[in-house]
Design a protein around this motif. Structure first.
Motif, short mmCIF file in Angstrom:
data_model
loop_
_atom_site.label_atom_id
_atom_site.label_comp_id
_atom_site.label_asym_id
_atom_site.label_seq_id
_atom_site.Cartn_x
_atom_site.Cartn_y
_atom_site.Cartn_z
N VAL A 148 18.56 -14.91 -4.56
CA VAL A 148 17.20 -14.68 -5.06
C VAL A 148 17.17 -13.27 -5.64
CG1 VAL A 148 14.78 -14.36 -4.44
CG2 VAL A 148 16.07 -16.25 -3.45
N THR A 149 16.78 -13.15 -6.89
CA THR A 149 16.73 -11.86 -7.56
C THR A 149 15.30 -11.33 -7.54
OG1 THR A 149 18.58 -12.43 -9.00
CG2 THR A 149 17.18 -10.61 -9.69
N LEU A 150 15.10 -10.21 -6.87
CA LEU A 150 13.79 -9.56 -6.81
C LEU A 150 13.67 -8.57 -7.95
CD1 LEU A 150 13.67 -8.89 -2.96
CD2 LEU A 150 12.92 -10.92 -4.20
N GLN A 151 12.45 -8.40 -8.44
CA GLN A 151 12.21 -7.49 -9.57
C GLN A 151 11.15 -6.47 -9.22
OE1 GLN A 151 11.18 -10.15 -12.80
NE2 GLN A 151 13.32 -10.41 -13.38
N THR A 197 11.94 -15.05 1.98
CA THR A 197 12.88 -14.69 0.92
C THR A 197 14.30 -15.04 1.33
OG1 THR A 197 11.43 -12.90 0.19
CG2 THR A 197 13.73 -12.81 -0.51
N TYR A 198 14.64 -14.78 2.58
CA TYR A 198 16.00 -15.03 3.06
C TYR A 198 16.25 -16.52 3.25
CZ TYR A 198 16.45 -10.03 3.60
OH TYR A 198 16.52 -8.68 3.34
N ALA A 199 15.22 -17.26 3.65
CA ALA A 199 15.36 -18.71 3.75
C ALA A 199 15.61 -19.32 2.38
CB ALA A 199 14.12 -19.32 4.39
N LEU A 200 14.89 -18.82 1.37
CA LEU A 200 15.08 -19.32 0.00
C LEU A 200 16.44 -18.92 -0.53
CD1 LEU A 200 13.69 -20.85 -2.28
CD2 LEU A 200 12.81 -18.66 -3.12
N ALA A 201 16.87 -17.70 -0.25
CA ALA A 201 18.20 -17.25 -0.69
C ALA A 201 19.30 -18.06 -0.02
CB ALA A 201 18.37 -15.76 -0.39
N TRP A 202 19.10 -18.45 1.22
CA TRP A 202 20.07 -19.28 1.92
C TRP A 202 20.26 -20.62 1.21
CZ3 TRP A 202 23.91 -19.46 5.24
CH2 TRP A 202 24.22 -20.66 5.87
N MET A 203 19.16 -21.19 0.72
CA MET A 203 19.24 -22.48 0.06
C MET A 203 19.72 -22.37 -1.38
SD MET A 203 18.55 -24.83 2.23
CE MET A 203 18.43 -26.16 1.04
N GLN A 204 19.26 -21.34 -2.09
CA GLN A 204 19.58 -21.21 -3.52
C GLN A 204 20.78 -20.31 -3.80
OE1 GLN A 204 15.92 -19.92 -5.39
NE2 GLN A 204 15.02 -21.96 -5.28
N LYS A 205 21.38 -19.77 -2.77
CA LYS A 205 22.55 -18.87 -2.84
C LYS A 205 22.19 -17.45 -3.28
CE LYS A 205 25.25 -21.50 -5.36
NZ LYS A 205 26.47 -22.02 -6.02
N MET A 251 0.83 -1.21 0.00
CA MET A 251 0.00 0.00 0.00
C MET A 251 0.86 1.26 0.00
SD MET A 251 -2.92 -1.19 2.75
CE MET A 251 -3.68 0.43 2.76
N ALA A 252 2.02 1.19 0.63
CA ALA A 252 2.91 2.35 0.68
C ALA A 252 3.74 2.50 -0.59
CB ALA A 252 3.83 2.24 1.89
N GLY A 253 3.64 1.52 -1.49
CA GLY A 253 4.38 1.59 -2.75
C GLY A 253 5.87 1.35 -2.57
N ALA A 254 6.24 0.55 -1.57
CA ALA A 254 7.66 0.29 -1.31
C ALA A 254 8.24 -0.59 -2.42
CB ALA A 254 7.83 -0.40 0.04
N LYS A 255 9.52 -0.39 -2.68
CA LYS A 255 10.21 -1.20 -3.67
C LYS A 255 10.69 -2.50 -3.03
CE LYS A 255 11.98 2.86 -6.16
NZ LYS A 255 13.20 3.56 -6.62
N PHE A 256 10.64 -3.56 -3.81
CA PHE A 256 11.16 -4.87 -3.39
C PHE A 256 10.59 -5.28 -2.03
CE2 PHE A 256 14.63 -2.69 -5.76
CZ PHE A 256 14.53 -3.42 -6.94
N VAL A 257 9.28 -5.44 -1.99
CA VAL A 257 8.58 -5.81 -0.76
C VAL A 257 9.11 -7.13 -0.21
CG1 VAL A 257 6.34 -6.41 0.22
CG2 VAL A 257 6.53 -4.53 -1.42
N GLU A 258 9.44 -8.07 -1.10
CA GLU A 258 9.89 -9.39 -0.66
C GLU A 258 11.19 -9.31 0.14
OE1 GLU A 258 9.17 -8.55 -3.68
OE2 GLU A 258 7.57 -9.82 -4.48
N ALA A 259 11.94 -8.24 -0.01
CA ALA A 259 13.20 -8.11 0.72
C ALA A 259 12.97 -7.93 2.21
CB ALA A 259 14.01 -6.93 0.18
N TRP A 260 11.73 -7.65 2.63
CA TRP A 260 11.41 -7.48 4.04
C TRP A 260 10.79 -8.72 4.64
CZ3 TRP A 260 12.92 -3.00 6.39
CH2 TRP A 260 13.25 -1.93 5.55
N PRO A 301 12.91 -4.58 -15.70
CA PRO A 301 12.63 -4.12 -14.33
C PRO A 301 13.91 -3.89 -13.54
CG PRO A 301 12.31 -6.47 -14.48
CD PRO A 301 12.60 -6.01 -15.88
N ALA A 302 13.81 -3.03 -12.53
CA ALA A 302 14.92 -2.87 -11.60
C ALA A 302 15.02 -4.14 -10.76
CB ALA A 302 14.68 -1.66 -10.71
N THR A 303 16.24 -4.54 -10.43
CA THR A 303 16.45 -5.79 -9.70
C THR A 303 17.22 -5.54 -8.41
OG1 THR A 303 18.49 -6.26 -10.91
CG2 THR A 303 16.44 -7.15 -11.81
N PHE A 304 17.04 -6.48 -7.47
CA PHE A 304 17.77 -6.44 -6.20
C PHE A 304 18.08 -7.87 -5.81
CE2 PHE A 304 17.86 -6.62 -1.53
CZ PHE A 304 18.90 -5.73 -1.29
#
Length: 339
Positions: A286-289, A276-284, A263-272, A304-307
């Protein structure tokens, strides 16, 4: 008598721990069996069948295009108005798609490529055993507090931190005794799936090393989840404290936070969000778009912008979280009254 060995025997005799572990292993077995029966080995006979299906699909499209073109020419010859814009201005434009548009691989059944697909199976393996470890860890110490067993134990061994850490050491040993053989069987099972229902080609020593490191990260994740469940239950002196805390964090904290950030229009919501971090731990990584931030290329394509969330970010969050929660539980064990 050794407190550590006593706690190991107590853990092994707990019916809830045995049943929960058995349930987790049965779920893993169901995943393995399901993968075996939903895949098929690709041989020359299967490829020939796929080629025939592709050819049949192409011939159907050719016949359909011929029928549509003939119908278009008849309507135009009769002077019928095309109010629905079914046909193009020139009936000759109605042509079937080219033969190369129908690829045989589209008609091949699902097959298990060990090199390409096995790493993905380590994610549910770690997730299921992490859930088992969390619940077993929470119940192992939570039951001691709720039934008064902890107070009785401290009468025999009044060193509080030694008692709690011995319980944790026994718990982690028990989880390792289940996780490591399960991991070996998981590797062997999916190798068999690749042999009989797919392919094991191009699996080099480097590929095995990568799989082994991913499996090791999965084991670490299981131990971390077990420690967190144990610490939360010890902190709240009840199993429900750990389970309720997770529900609060995941439903209220994560789901609610995600909605607020959207609702606040934040970028890369999944980074919070923790998954996401559990998946990144396993897959080394995770690229957010973020498709709201369009970076136009010289061809006019929108990228898209990526993180990137890497396993280093996850290791920092995981390590700090486990140390913080366990540290608070140890502090509370030392400072609070146990009556």
């Amino acid at each position: 008598m050794s407190l550590y060995r006593t706690e190991l025997r107590r853990l092994a005799k707990r019916r809830f721990a045995r049943y929960m572990t058995l349930l987790g292993l049965l779920v893993l077995a169901a995943v393995l069996v399901g993968t075996f029966f939903t895949n098929q080995k690709i041989d020359d006979t299967v490829r020939a069948k796929a080629d025939r299906q592709a050819e049949q699909q192409y011939e159907e499209q050719v016949r359909y295009a011929q029928q549509e073109r003939a119908s278009c020419e008849q309507d135009k010859a009769a002077g019928k108005a095309d109010d629905t814009h079914r046909y193009p201005p020139d009936c000759a434009m109605i042509q079937p798609p080219p033969r190369e548009a129908f690829e045989s691989q589209w008609f091949l059944p699902s097959t298990f490529d060990f090199k390409e697909s096995f790493a993905e199976t380590l994610v549910p393996f770690a997730a299921i055993l992490a859930l088992v470890g969390f619940v077993v860890g929470a119940s192992f110490v939570g039951a001691e507090w709720s039934t008064g067993g902890m107070m009785n134990l401290l009468l025999w061994r009044p060193r509080r931190l030694t008692v709690l850490l011995s319980k944790l050491a026994a718990l982690l040993t028990g989880l390792l005794a289940v996780t490591l053989p399960a991991a070996v069987l998981w590797f062997a099972g999916f190798w068999a799936v690749g042999v009989f229902r797919g392919s094991t080609e191009k699996v080099t020593s480097g590929v095995w090393q990568s799989f082994a490191l991913t499996g090791l990260r999965g084991v670490v994740l299981v131990l971390a989840a077990t420690t967190v469940g144990f610490a939360l239950a010890s902190l709240g002196r009840h199993t429900a404290m750990a389970l309720g805390g997770v529900v609060a964090v995941m439903v209220v904290g994560q789901f609610g936070l995600g909605i607020l950030l959207e609702m606040a229009g934040a970028k890369f919501v999944e980074a919070w969000l923790l998954p996401t971090y559990a998946l990144a731990w396993m897959q080394k990584k995770v690229t957010l778009q973020n498709w709201d931030a369009c970076n136009a290329t010289y061809t006019g394509e929108c990228k898209p912008a990526t993180f990137d969330v890497t396993w280093q970010h996850s290791s920092l969050l995981l390590g700090v979280g486990v140390v913080l929660i366990l540290g608070v539980a140890l502090w509370a064990m030392r400072r609070r009254d146990v009556s």
